[in-house]
Design a protein around this motif. Structure first.
Motif, short mmCIF file in Angstrom:
data_model
loop_
_atom_site.label_atom_id
_atom_site.label_comp_id
_atom_site.label_asym_id
_atom_site.label_seq_id
_atom_site.Cartn_x
_atom_site.Cartn_y
_atom_site.Cartn_z
N ASN A 320 -45.09 -91.25 9.90
CA ASN A 320 -43.65 -91.37 9.73
C ASN A 320 -43.33 -92.54 8.81
OD1 ASN A 320 -40.90 -91.22 10.00
ND2 ASN A 320 -40.85 -91.92 12.13
N ASN A 321 -42.73 -92.24 7.66
CA ASN A 321 -42.29 -93.33 6.78
C ASN A 321 -40.78 -93.55 6.86
OD1 ASN A 321 -41.21 -91.22 5.31
ND2 ASN A 321 -42.19 -91.75 3.37
N TYR A 322 -40.13 -92.90 7.84
CA TYR A 322 -38.72 -93.13 8.20
C TYR A 322 -37.75 -92.70 7.09
CZ TYR A 322 -41.79 -96.34 10.68
OH TYR A 322 -42.85 -96.89 11.35
N SER A 323 -38.19 -91.79 6.25
CA SER A 323 -37.35 -91.27 5.17
C SER A 323 -37.43 -89.75 5.18
CB SER A 323 -37.81 -91.83 3.82
OG SER A 323 -36.98 -91.35 2.78
N PRO A 324 -36.53 -89.08 5.91
CA PRO A 324 -36.61 -87.62 6.07
C PRO A 324 -36.46 -86.88 4.74
CG PRO A 324 -35.10 -88.59 7.67
CD PRO A 324 -35.42 -89.66 6.68
N ARG A 325 -37.05 -85.69 4.70
CA ARG A 325 -36.90 -84.82 3.54
C ARG A 325 -36.38 -83.46 3.99
NH1 ARG A 325 -41.25 -81.14 2.63
NH2 ARG A 325 -43.02 -81.48 4.05
N LEU A 326 -35.57 -82.85 3.15
CA LEU A 326 -35.06 -81.51 3.40
C LEU A 326 -36.16 -80.49 3.17
CD1 LEU A 326 -31.69 -82.03 1.55
CD2 LEU A 326 -31.88 -81.46 3.96
N LEU A 327 -36.25 -79.53 4.07
CA LEU A 327 -37.24 -78.47 3.93
C LEU A 327 -36.64 -77.26 3.24
CD1 LEU A 327 -38.94 -78.61 7.46
CD2 LEU A 327 -39.66 -79.73 5.34
N THR A 328 -37.48 -76.51 2.59
CA THR A 328 -37.03 -75.30 1.90
C THR A 328 -38.02 -74.18 2.15
OG1 THR A 328 -38.21 -75.94 -0.13
CG2 THR A 328 -35.90 -76.62 0.06
N GLY A 329 -37.64 -72.97 1.76
CA GLY A 329 -38.55 -71.83 1.78
C GLY A 329 -39.16 -71.56 3.14
N LYS A 330 -40.46 -71.34 3.15
CA LYS A 330 -41.16 -70.98 4.37
C LYS A 330 -41.14 -72.10 5.40
CE LYS A 330 -44.30 -67.56 2.34
NZ LYS A 330 -45.71 -67.17 2.09
N GLU A 331 -41.16 -73.36 4.93
CA GLU A 331 -41.09 -74.49 5.86
C GLU A 331 -39.75 -74.47 6.60
OE1 GLU A 331 -43.51 -78.38 4.75
OE2 GLU A 331 -42.03 -77.88 3.22
N ALA A 332 -38.67 -74.23 5.88
CA ALA A 332 -37.36 -74.17 6.51
C ALA A 332 -37.28 -73.01 7.49
CB ALA A 332 -36.27 -74.06 5.45
N GLU A 333 -37.79 -71.85 7.09
CA GLU A 333 -37.77 -70.68 7.96
C GLU A 333 -38.55 -70.93 9.25
OE1 GLU A 333 -36.16 -67.94 7.79
OE2 GLU A 333 -35.50 -67.71 5.70
N ARG A 334 -39.64 -71.66 9.15
CA ARG A 334 -40.45 -71.97 10.34
C ARG A 334 -39.63 -72.76 11.36
NH1 ARG A 334 -42.74 -76.46 11.55
NH2 ARG A 334 -42.57 -77.29 9.43
N VAL A 335 -38.86 -73.73 10.90
CA VAL A 335 -38.05 -74.52 11.81
C VAL A 335 -36.90 -73.70 12.38
CG1 VAL A 335 -36.62 -76.59 12.04
CG2 VAL A 335 -38.68 -76.65 10.63
N LEU A 336 -36.32 -72.84 11.57
CA LEU A 336 -35.24 -71.98 12.06
C LEU A 336 -35.73 -71.05 13.16
CD1 LEU A 336 -33.52 -71.00 8.68
CD2 LEU A 336 -32.73 -72.69 10.36
N ARG A 337 -36.96 -70.61 13.07
CA ARG A 337 -37.52 -69.75 14.12
C ARG A 337 -37.70 -70.52 15.43
NH1 ARG A 337 -36.10 -67.16 10.77
NH2 ARG A 337 -34.51 -66.96 12.37
N LYS A 338 -37.90 -71.84 15.33
CA LYS A 338 -37.95 -72.66 16.54
C LYS A 338 -36.61 -72.62 17.27
CE LYS A 338 -41.47 -76.18 15.53
NZ LYS A 338 -41.74 -77.65 15.45
N MET A 339 -35.54 -72.59 16.52
CA MET A 339 -34.21 -72.49 17.13
C MET A 339 -34.10 -71.22 17.96
SD MET A 339 -31.73 -73.70 13.99
CE MET A 339 -30.27 -73.34 14.97
N VAL A 340 -34.53 -70.12 17.38
CA VAL A 340 -34.46 -68.84 18.09
C VAL A 340 -35.32 -68.86 19.33
CG1 VAL A 340 -34.83 -66.36 17.90
CG2 VAL A 340 -34.01 -67.64 15.91
N ALA A 341 -36.53 -69.44 19.22
CA ALA A 341 -37.48 -69.45 20.33
C ALA A 341 -36.99 -70.29 21.50
CB ALA A 341 -38.83 -69.97 19.85
N THR A 342 -36.17 -71.30 21.24
CA THR A 342 -35.72 -72.17 22.32
C THR A 342 -34.47 -71.64 23.01
OG1 THR A 342 -34.50 -73.56 20.74
CG2 THR A 342 -36.73 -74.24 21.32
N ALA A 343 -33.40 -71.43 22.24
CA ALA A 343 -32.11 -71.08 22.84
C ALA A 343 -31.65 -69.66 22.58
CB ALA A 343 -31.04 -72.07 22.36
N GLY A 344 -32.34 -68.94 21.71
CA GLY A 344 -32.02 -67.54 21.51
C GLY A 344 -31.07 -67.22 20.37
#
Length: 368
Positions: A320-344
């Protein structure tokens, strides 16, 4: 969208008004005086864009466990603008940015609370927020009193001196546009039992008295690293906050948790971390930034669009270098799928410009 506006005259306020990109902000705890009430409801027709960031810890443990890769060392090497350097693509192009500030800002040596983690940084770190275009923070969390009430008071004073608005369980915040539209913010930490619920309802009434056209509750609650929200406290908070809210945004579990809709009110359970100086190697580096676009017609809330932007809390591949980066493409889709898996709730597909967007018609809450 961000533009310079003149400060309006703030009367009978708890604190002086602070400028935001599209209006002004104030921290309030008591009902407005007669002259500070809106003479009539705003007839504003248009949209307001608000960016929400998750857990931001601007400091380290004392002393830091790993000094050479600590938050303080990273800031010393790269400057105050380093943490939000990429997220400014979002925070500079909105009307208001709200972050969860976890930890204490103080220049004193203070006695710690007896707990596993205590986070603090110098008051100069308020510049990290202002350079990152973060105009407002919630202190309703489990680290704002890490150095007892003295540290909490130092933090509030530092924010006020820097022109950063704050709200907590003891006080709410009111944003006012240059057109006179008001939006209120309520803070919840942990639960809404007993006196906490009474205080929350009191602050909700204060926001109604200020004539807020919409009210947003920011809750710090849930079980850390739990992929199955809501837990009992999240259920309790949302059930008691929904009648007073047009939107509920959460954090504390340190991971991405998705969204749901309760009685017409959209609820995002957890954004995860953001600029998180408290841990050099968080268990989960994925997180979310949410932009809420509130659409009004003649002063009434019609619709809320939530734009979900997945992020990685670091721009370094090793730690962790404490400087977040925006994700795109497949990386972004992977995180969005986490949303579905948790709360539906399904945020849909990723769009390079708009993120993943879900629209919600206004619920007609008690705030309107």
């Amino acid at each position: 969208m961000k533009k310079t506006v003149a400060l309006f005259l703030a009367l009978a306020l708890l604190l002086p008004a602070c400028a935001s990109a599209g209006g002004t902000l104030r921290t309030v705890s008591e009902k407005p005086s007669e002259e500070d009430k809106l003479p009539e409801a705003s007839a504003y027709t248009g949209e307001v864009r608000i960016t929400f960031l998750g857990d931001c810890t601007l400091g380290d443990e004392t002393p830091p466990r790993y000094p050479r890769i600590s938050f303080a060392q990273r800031i010393a090497d790269n400057g105050m603008a380093f943490p939000f350097r990429e997220l400014k693509k979002l925070t500079e192009n909105d009307d208001l940015t709200v972050a969860n500030l976890e930890g204490v800002l103080t220049d004193r040596t203070l006695k710690k609370e007896k707990k596993k983690f205590n986070f603090s940084g110098p008051t100069a770190y308020t510049e990290i927020l202002t350079l990152g275009s973060v105009e407002c923070v919630t202190l309703a969390n489990n680290h704002s009193h890490d150095y007892k009430n003295a540290g909490y008071e130092d933090t509030k004073a530092a924010l006020e001196a820097a022109g950063v608005c704050w709200f907590s369980t003891e006080a709410s915040a009111v944003w006012e546009s240059s057109e006179g539209l008001r939006i209120g913010f309520l803070g919840v930490n942990g639960n809404l039992s007993g006196s906490r619920n009474s205080q929350y309802r009191k602050q909700a009434q204060v926001l109604r008295d200020y004539g807020c056209a919409a009210v947003i509750t920011v809750m710090h609650a849930g079980t850390e690293y739990d992929t199955n929200p809501p837990d009992s406290y999240q259920k309790q908070i949302t059930s008691r906050a929904v009648p007073y809210s047009d939107l509920i945004i959460g954090h504390h579990p340190h991971i991405v948790q998705g969204y749901t809709v309760i009685s017409g009110v959209p609820v995002v359970y957890s954004l995860g971390n953001c600029v998180f100086g408290g841990n050099t190697r968080p268990k989960d580096m994925d997180a979310l930034v949410v932009q809420a676009v509130l659409h009004f017609t003649e002063g009434a809330l019609d619709r809320t669009d939530l734009h979900f932007y997945p992020i990685m809390v670091t721009s370094d591949s090793h730690y962790n270098n404490y400087s977040p980066r925006l994700l795109t493409g497949k990386e972004a889709e992977r995180v969005l799928r986490k949303m579905v898996a948790t709360a539906g709730g399904d945020p849909g597909s990723w769009d390079e410009k708009e993120g993943a967007v879900v629209s919600f018609p206004a619920a007609g809450s008690g705030a309107n």
